[in-house]
Design a protein around this motif. Sequence first.
Motif, PDB file in Angstrom:
ATOM      1  N   MET A 197       0.829  -1.185   0.000  1.00  0.00           N
ATOM      2  CA  MET A 197       0.000   0.000   0.000  1.00  0.00           C
ATOM      3  C   MET A 197       0.872   1.247   0.000  1.00  0.00           C
ATOM      4  N   ALA A 198       0.299   2.318  -0.458  1.00  0.00           N
ATOM      5  CA  ALA A 198       1.040   3.575  -0.547  1.00  0.00           C
ATOM      6  C   ALA A 198       1.218   4.176   0.845  1.00  0.00           C
ATOM      7  N   ASP A 199       2.315   4.845   1.030  1.00  0.00           N
ATOM      8  CA  ASP A 199       2.591   5.514   2.299  1.00  0.00           C
ATOM      9  C   ASP A 199       1.698   6.746   2.437  1.00  0.00           C
ATOM     10  N   ASN A 200       1.207   6.957   3.639  1.00  0.00           N
ATOM     11  CA  ASN A 200       0.412   8.144   3.972  1.00  0.00           C
ATOM     12  C   ASN A 200      -0.861   8.255   3.135  1.00  0.00           C
ATOM     13  N   TYR A 201      -1.417   7.157   2.701  1.00  0.00           N
ATOM     14  CA  TYR A 201      -2.635   7.196   1.885  1.00  0.00           C
ATOM     15  C   TYR A 201      -3.797   7.828   2.651  1.00  0.00           C
ATOM     16  N   LEU A 202      -4.028   7.365   3.888  1.00  0.00           N
ATOM     17  CA  LEU A 202      -5.150   7.885   4.664  1.00  0.00           C
ATOM     18  C   LEU A 202      -4.966   9.356   5.000  1.00  0.00           C
ATOM     19  N   TYR A 211      -7.537  12.284   3.930  1.00  0.00           N
ATOM     20  CA  TYR A 211      -8.142  13.144   4.939  1.00  0.00           C
ATOM     21  C   TYR A 211      -7.865  14.614   4.644  1.00  0.00           C
ATOM     22  N   GLU A 212      -6.681  14.931   4.178  1.00  0.00           N
ATOM     23  CA  GLU A 212      -6.355  16.313   3.809  1.00  0.00           C
ATOM     24  C   GLU A 212      -7.214  16.780   2.639  1.00  0.00           C
ATOM     25  N   ALA A 213      -7.431  15.906   1.665  1.00  0.00           N
ATOM     26  CA  ALA A 213      -8.283  16.254   0.530  1.00  0.00           C
ATOM     27  C   ALA A 213      -9.722  16.483   1.001  1.00  0.00           C
ATOM     28  N   TYR A 214     -10.167  15.652   1.923  1.00  0.00           N
ATOM     29  CA  TYR A 214     -11.501  15.810   2.482  1.00  0.00           C
ATOM     30  C   TYR A 214     -11.635  17.142   3.209  1.00  0.00           C
ATOM     31  N   GLN A 215     -10.638  17.487   4.015  1.00  0.00           N
ATOM     32  CA  GLN A 215     -10.683  18.747   4.743  1.00  0.00           C
ATOM     33  C   GLN A 215     -10.709  19.939   3.783  1.00  0.00           C
TER      34      GLN A 215
END
Length: 59
Positions: free
Chosen positions: A1-6, A10-14
């Motif tokens: 899995m990609a690093d820092n995906y979540l 979350y930043e995009a959501y914010q």
Amino acid sequence: MADNYLEKQYEAYQARKAAWEKERKYGKKPSPMKRPKTLEKSTEGEETPPVSTNLENTI
């Protein structure tokens, strides 16, 4: 899995949420002239027709 995906998600959501709240706060308000007048039309001049009952057929 990609690093820092979540974290990225979350930043995009914010960012989307902040843009939505800013638009909601400073957006155009609907003018009173464009509001639908459904309540006024339904109460003006319209009366419910009287209900006719045929008592002879119910016995």
